[in-house]
Enzyme design. Structure first.
Site, short mmCIF file in Angstrom:
data_model
loop_
_atom_site.label_atom_id
_atom_site.label_comp_id
_atom_site.label_asym_id
_atom_site.label_seq_id
_atom_site.Cartn_x
_atom_site.Cartn_y
_atom_site.Cartn_z
N GLY A 1 0.82 -1.21 0.00
CA GLY A 1 0.00 0.00 0.00
C GLY A 1 0.85 1.25 0.00
N ASP B 1 -8.88 9.28 11.05
CA ASP B 1 -9.73 10.35 11.56
C ASP B 1 -11.21 9.98 11.49
OD1 ASP B 1 -9.26 10.50 8.66
OD2 ASP B 1 -10.58 12.24 8.70
N TYR C 1 -16.55 2.08 7.53
CA TYR C 1 -15.08 2.17 7.59
C TYR C 1 -14.62 2.68 8.95
CZ TYR C 1 -10.44 4.18 6.83
OH TYR C 1 -9.11 4.53 6.96
#
Length: 284
Positions: free
Chosen positions: A11, A103, A126
């Site tokens: 990633g 966040d 998520y």
């Protein structure tokens, strides 16, 4: 000397870690799903035991925010269950676990930067599964460092910077949301911060949650304007509201993270997001 396991190594953040150097005395094992399926508790424990791992850096995550709304089972498997596997194995094998969070564990309704003590209230699948991952780590009893970040980008993979740079060279104008506030994070800067943190001999004393982004505050529109300017593209950027740009998963209106704790604890100097963006785009 340490034996370090990096998960999610293909990633954005994992790739940036590959491009940087840990101590020459360290052995670093970069893995992604092909090398290690972290959703398998048995596979995780076996890998850690075989390679005598003492430090785990978990960069793996299900980050498709909108897709997660229709794929909660898969999101939970990676963001919660796999994290629990890593945490439980870390406890069993006496490892330090550094985990990357987001966040999105907050609801985005604040009017001042979120600290590590701010109340969490995720509004998306998520965000909820990422928070459940954090809670699994704390419940495990392992030694951990959790770093929440936001608006991550790099020269690799799919991200806002690469998308805007491409669109700016394909179109005469683009529309970008101008009522969501936050701070971009260059994955290269986060990678360097992680390496510095991991080199801290007193790390077990600093267990807990930390926030890291670049410095400064902007909207996605501000961010896009800067990207277009640095790309040298002749493209007009139009500000629009969130209501004019509907998406499946709710986006936080305000997700600025307070970084005082991580700066003070690890003596980090964090640069402004504009300077970091210039560094990243110079590599395109």
């Amino acid at each position: 000397m340490a034996n370090i396991l990096v998960t999610g190594a293909n990633g954005q953040l994992g790739t940036e870690l590959r491009n940087r150097s840990f101590s020459l005395l360290d052995d670093v094992f970069y893995t992604d799903v092909e090398e290690l399926d972290i959703t398998s508790a048995k596979a995780v424990s076996s890998f850690i035991e075989t390679h005598e791992i003492d430090t785990i850096i978990n960069c793996a995550a299900y980050t498709a925010v909108d897709q997660a709304e229709d794929d909660e089972e898969r999101a939970a498997k990676i963001n919660r269950d796999a994290v629990a596997n890593l945490a439980n194995a870390a406890l069993q094998h006496d490892c330090i676990l550094l985990h990357i969070s987001t966040d999105y564990v907050f609801d985005g309704t604040a009017d001042q930067p979120y600290t590590e003590k701010s109340a969490t209230n995720p509004q998306t699948v998520y965000g909820r599964t990422k928070l459940e991952g954090e809670e699994a780590i704390k419940k495990s009893g392992c030694m951990y460092i959790i770093i929440r970040t936001a608006w991550l980008y790099s020269a690799y993979g799919h991200n806002f910077v690469k998308t805007i740079a491409r669109l700016a060279n394909e179109r005469d104008e683009i529309n970008v949301v101008n009522d969501q506030w936050g701070t971009p994070t260059y994955a290269g800067d986060l990678a360097e911060a992680i390496i510095k943190i991991m080199e801290n001999e007193d790390l077990p004393e600093w267990e807990g949650i930390y926030h890291f982004t670049n410095e400064g505050v902007c909207t996605w529109y501000d961010f896009a304007k800067e990207i277009v300017a640095l790309a040298g593209a002749d493209c007009k950027v139009n500000p629009v509201t969130t209501a004019e740009y509907p998406v499946k998963a709710k986006r936080p209106a305000y997700s600025v993270l307070d970084k005082k704790k991580i700066k003070d604890t690890f003596e980090l100097e964090i640069r402004d997001w504009r300077d970091a963006l210039k560094t990243c785009m110079a590599t395109f």
